[in-house]
Design an enzyme around this catalytic site. Structure first.
Site, PDB file in Angstrom:
ATOM      1  N   HIS A   1      35.604  45.114  32.426  1.00 17.39           N
ATOM      2  CA  HIS A   1      34.409  43.977  32.756  1.00 17.39           C
ATOM      3  C   HIS A   1      35.044  43.126  33.259  1.00 17.39           C
ATOM      4  O   HIS A   1      35.553  42.973  34.568  1.00 17.39           O
ATOM      5  CB  HIS A   1      34.953  43.763  30.305  1.00 17.39           C
ATOM      6  CG  HIS A   1      35.798  43.357  30.601  1.00 17.39           C
ATOM      7  ND1 HIS A   1      37.328  43.773  30.745  1.00 17.39           N
ATOM      8  CD2 HIS A   1      36.510  42.149  30.028  1.00 17.39           C
ATOM      9  CE1 HIS A   1      38.499  43.369  29.755  1.00 17.39           C
ATOM     10  NE2 HIS A   1      37.863  42.447  29.914  1.00 17.39           N
TER      11      HIS A   1
ATOM     12  N   HIS B   1      36.008  40.000  33.490  1.00 19.81           N
ATOM     13  CA  HIS B   1      37.060  38.642  32.780  1.00 19.81           C
ATOM     14  C   HIS B   1      38.164  38.893  34.315  1.00 19.81           C
ATOM     15  O   HIS B   1      38.174  39.741  34.991  1.00 19.81           O
ATOM     16  CB  HIS B   1      37.555  38.689  31.933  1.00 19.81           C
ATOM     17  CG  HIS B   1      36.984  38.915  30.855  1.00 19.81           C
ATOM     18  ND1 HIS B   1      37.608  38.609  28.856  1.00 19.81           N
ATOM     19  CD2 HIS B   1      35.675  37.583  30.740  1.00 19.81           C
ATOM     20  CE1 HIS B   1      36.383  38.347  28.713  1.00 19.81           C
ATOM     21  NE2 HIS B   1      35.978  37.726  28.906  1.00 19.81           N
TER      22      HIS B   1
ATOM     23  N   ASP C   1      41.061  38.767  34.975  1.00 19.92           N
ATOM     24  CA  ASP C   1      42.085  39.091  34.524  1.00 19.92           C
ATOM     25  C   ASP C   1      42.176  41.001  34.407  1.00 19.92           C
ATOM     26  O   ASP C   1      43.054  41.694  34.205  1.00 19.92           O
ATOM     27  CB  ASP C   1      43.529  39.059  33.431  1.00 19.92           C
ATOM     28  CG  ASP C   1      42.702  39.186  31.927  1.00 19.92           C
ATOM     29  OD1 ASP C   1      41.330  39.005  31.718  1.00 19.92           O
ATOM     30  OD2 ASP C   1      43.310  39.482  30.802  1.00 19.92           O
ATOM     31  N   HIS C   2      41.046  41.495  34.681  1.00 18.29           N
ATOM     32  CA  HIS C   2      40.650  42.540  35.458  1.00 18.29           C
ATOM     33  C   HIS C   2      39.880  43.067  36.680  1.00 18.29           C
ATOM     34  O   HIS C   2      39.665  43.754  37.158  1.00 18.29           O
ATOM     35  CB  HIS C   2      39.625  43.347  34.079  1.00 18.29           C
ATOM     36  CG  HIS C   2      40.139  43.325  32.911  1.00 18.29           C
ATOM     37  ND1 HIS C   2      40.884  44.145  32.250  1.00 18.29           N
ATOM     38  CD2 HIS C   2      40.694  41.799  31.696  1.00 18.29           C
ATOM     39  CE1 HIS C   2      41.450  43.394  30.946  1.00 18.29           C
ATOM     40  NE2 HIS C   2      41.608  42.598  30.645  1.00 18.29           N
TER      41      HIS C   2
ATOM     42  N   HIS D   1      33.865  42.372  23.087  1.00 15.98           N
ATOM     43  CA  HIS D   1      34.735  41.812  24.631  1.00 15.98           C
ATOM     44  C   HIS D   1      34.185  41.411  24.516  1.00 15.98           C
ATOM     45  O   HIS D   1      33.793  39.828  24.446  1.00 15.98           O
ATOM     46  CB  HIS D   1      35.510  42.803  23.983  1.00 15.98           C
ATOM     47  CG  HIS D   1      37.057  41.624  25.736  1.00 15.98           C
ATOM     48  ND1 HIS D   1      37.985  40.694  24.068  1.00 15.98           N
ATOM     49  CD2 HIS D   1      36.961  41.171  26.692  1.00 15.98           C
ATOM     50  CE1 HIS D   1      38.358  40.399  25.826  1.00 15.98           C
ATOM     51  NE2 HIS D   1      38.113  40.821  27.062  1.00 15.98           N
TER      52      HIS D   1
ATOM     53  N   ASP E   1      39.560  46.203  27.661  1.00 17.70           N
ATOM     54  CA  ASP E   1      40.217  45.141  26.241  1.00 17.70           C
ATOM     55  C   ASP E   1      39.202  45.710  24.811  1.00 17.70           C
ATOM     56  O   ASP E   1      39.876  44.623  24.717  1.00 17.70           O
ATOM     57  CB  ASP E   1      39.990  43.739  26.561  1.00 17.70           C
ATOM     58  CG  ASP E   1      41.181  43.127  27.346  1.00 17.70           C
ATOM     59  OD1 ASP E   1      41.367  44.135  28.290  1.00 17.70           O
ATOM     60  OD2 ASP E   1      40.919  42.144  28.103  1.00 17.70           O
TER      61      ASP E   1
ATOM     62  N   HIS F   1      46.552  45.517  27.981  1.00 21.18           N
ATOM     63  CA  HIS F   1      47.563  44.362  27.860  1.00 21.18           C
ATOM     64  C   HIS F   1      48.761  44.846  26.761  1.00 21.18           C
ATOM     65  O   HIS F   1      48.211  45.874  26.037  1.00 21.18           O
ATOM     66  CB  HIS F   1      46.604  42.958  26.989  1.00 21.18           C
ATOM     67  CG  HIS F   1      45.832  42.333  27.971  1.00 21.18           C
ATOM     68  ND1 HIS F   1      46.461  41.739  28.545  1.00 21.18           N
ATOM     69  CD2 HIS F   1      44.609  42.265  27.964  1.00 21.18           C
ATOM     70  CE1 HIS F   1      45.343  40.825  29.450  1.00 21.18           C
ATOM     71  NE2 HIS F   1      44.242  41.815  28.897  1.00 21.18           N
TER      72      HIS F   1
END
Length: 240
Positions: A55, A57, A59-60, A113, A132, A170
């Site tokens: 996805h 975001h 942090d990905h 998400h 996530d 995570h």
């Protein structure tokens, strides 16, 4: 047999390296940053040829550009989020297949998400990269989707073979487990798992990957019996 390497980055993220010894190919899944991922690959003599994003975001996908600059890799991600992930070379959606060597991964559309979130399921290898969507004893926040979508995702994951290894992004396991105990205080499997996780975290050890068997027994979101119950549990966890 495929090899999977866990790379801890940022505060609590995990990037995964997937390596096929037969072909020599290596995939990075959801690289939040570049340097630790490139270093982990280089330390093993591997070259990253692909990135699979689940996805959009940051942090990905934050390491996409630098890894591509260093390796020339092909970046794959969800078609529904292509406008938000400007680094994609290839887009995928439900039912598409991506490959590492002779190993195929089926793309699963699992929105909730984020609106276009996908997972990568290597059925023959019993490996699932969930980003996530599913966590150890938890599920992702509903930023762009609905409880009904997440309920459907949980049911879909729960139907996979027990031995499926689940790679999430995570280290949320301890907080998830402590919250879950408040919801299911009489769940002996859950209590035993939380106790083991507390010991592991005190030692600084990672608690993922997990398995479908474990999540079916101890994940209160996978165990929710209705959309309303999942929504209630998600709202309570967000407020905790």
């Amino acid at each position: 047999m495929l090899e999977v390497v866990r790379i801890p980055v940022l505060n609590d993220n995990y990037v995964w390296l997937l390596h096929d010894p037969a072909s020599g190919e290596t995939v990075a899944i959801d690289p939040a940053v570049a340097d630790p991922v490139l270093e982990a690959a280089a330390a093993r003599g591997w070259t990253i040829g692909q990135i699979w994003n689940t996805h959009w975001h940051g942090d990905h996908v934050g390491g996409n550009l630098a890894i591509k600059a260093a390796t020339g890799c092909i970046i794959t991600g969800p078609a529904a989020e292509a406008e938000k992930i400007g680094t994609l070379d290839r887009t995928v959606d439900e039912g598409n297949t991506v490959r590492i060597g002779d190993h195929g991964a089926t793309v699963m559309a699992v929105p909730a998400h984020t609106a276009g979130h996908v997972a990568y399921h290597l059925a023959n290898d019993r490996i699932l990269f969930v980003g996530d969507t599913l966590f150890a004893m938890g599920c992702g926040r509903l930023f762009e989707g609905t409880a009904a979508q997440m309920f459907a995702n949980m049911a879909r994951f729960a139907a996979l073979p027990d031995e499926t290894t689940v790679y999430c992004a995570h280290e949320y396991t301890l907080s998830n487990g402590r919250f879950a105990l408040g919801v299911e205080p009489d769940n002996d499997a859950l209590a035993q798992r939380v106790a083991a996780v507390e010991v592991a975290r005190a030692r600084g050890e990672a608690t993922v990957p997990t398995s479908i068997r474990l999540e079916r027994a101890t994940n209160i979101f996978m165990r929710a019996d209705s959309v309303a119950q999942l929504a209630e549990r998600r709202a309570a966890k967000d407020a905790a």
